[in-house]
Structures are given as C-alpha cells and as structure tokens.
Enzyme design. Sequence first.
Site, PDB file in Angstrom:
ATOM      1  N   ASP A  29      81.809 -97.638  14.381  1.00 30.87           N
ATOM      2  CA  ASP A  29      81.001 -97.123  15.489  1.00 30.87           C
ATOM      3  C   ASP A  29      79.538 -97.495  15.212  1.00 30.87           C
ATOM      4  OD1 ASP A  29      81.387 -94.435  17.641  1.00 30.87           O
ATOM      5  OD2 ASP A  29      79.394 -95.206  17.162  1.00 30.87           O
ATOM      6  N   ILE A  30      78.870 -98.006  16.221  1.00 33.41           N
ATOM      7  CA  ILE A  30      77.503 -98.496  16.054  1.00 33.41           C
ATOM      8  C   ILE A  30      76.508 -97.338  15.876  1.00 33.41           C
ATOM      9  CG2 ILE A  30      76.763 -98.607  18.490  1.00 33.41           C
ATOM     10  CD1 ILE A  30      76.332-101.393  15.882  1.00 33.41           C
ATOM     11  N   HIS A  93      89.921 -94.842  22.931  1.00 36.06           N
ATOM     12  CA  HIS A  93      89.593 -95.072  21.520  1.00 36.06           C
ATOM     13  C   HIS A  93      89.752 -93.787  20.725  1.00 36.06           C
ATOM     14  CE1 HIS A  93      85.914 -94.252  23.830  1.00 36.06           C
ATOM     15  NE2 HIS A  93      85.468 -93.590  22.777  1.00 36.06           N
ATOM     16  N   HIS A  95      88.376 -91.865  17.443  1.00 35.79           N
ATOM     17  CA  HIS A  95      87.306 -91.819  16.443  1.00 35.79           C
ATOM     18  C   HIS A  95      87.929 -91.378  15.118  1.00 35.79           C
ATOM     19  CE1 HIS A  95      83.691 -91.669  19.215  1.00 35.79           C
ATOM     20  NE2 HIS A  95      84.598 -91.235  20.061  1.00 35.79           N
TER      21      HIS A  95
END
Length: 131
Positions: A29-30, A93, A95
């Site tokens: 994750d950015i 998605h 996490h």
Amino acid sequence: MPSIFTKIVNGAIPCYKIAEDDNFFAFLDINPLKKGHTLVIPKKEVDYIFDIEKDILAGMMVFSQKIALAIEKVVPCNRIGVVVLGLEVPHAHIHLIPIDSEADVRFSNPRVRLTEDEFKDLAARISKEIE
Ligand code: 5GP
C-alpha cells in the site's frame, strides 16, 4: 475505464510488487498504516469483494495467507490483521496489516512515511520469504 489497480497489474502504473500468480497480485500500500501494509487484489477487476466468483474468492484468501506468512517473517508484529473496506478504490482488495493492537487498524491513523528505497527494500525482503 480500468481501475487504478488494473493499471498497476498491467504495469501502466508502478508499484512495489510482492507477488503475483495467474489470478492474484499483491503489492505494498502506497500509504501504509504500518510498515508492510500490503494489498491483495484479483487480477480480474471486480468492485465489490462479495461479487467475486466463489472459487476466485476462496483462492484470494489462500493467496493472502501465503503473503501474510511472508510479511510476518520480515515485519515484527503480533499478527497480520485482515481488513476489507473498498470505499476508496472500486477494485476489490484485502488489506494485510502487521498489527500489535486493535488501534493499528484505524484508517484514521496517520500513515507511515517510507522512502522509495525503503519501499523497494521491504517489498524485496517480503517477496523473498514467500514459499
Ligand atoms: P480502500 O478502498 O480499502 O478504502 O482503500 C484503498 C487503499 O489503497 C488505501 O489504503 C490507499 O492507500 C491504497 N492506494 C490507493 N491508490 C493506490 C496506488 O496507486 N498504489 C498503491 N500501492 N496503493 C494505493
């Protein structure tokens, strides 16, 4: 129009890739809540996770297990938290977040800042631990 995550899968947008197979793709994750915060997505773009076809959905959790076990080896933590929100990016998605307490998965928490080299190094180290 393809989602930002489909563009990542296709290489049109860069990412810090952890792993991929025929159906799934994992990348950092950015804007991580914790170092090692990773996203697992199906390559076939579906917005809502519970619209995913059964076999793919089951496979997504097994793929996530492989990634989580690798993250654990690199990032000291109590366990890997599993969260699905999908409120920002309309491409399902999961996490995977290294956590020590419930407070670590609050999405209102400040995000961890990493340099490009730190992201690259982290992705490479996690990737190496995948069995
Ligand atoms: P959600 O849709 O589950 O609410 O949140 C989307 C997550 O995707 C956020 O944690 C956000 O930081 C991450 N994200 C959004 N755009 C990008 C991107 O272009 N690259 C990466 N690696 N992560 C992204």
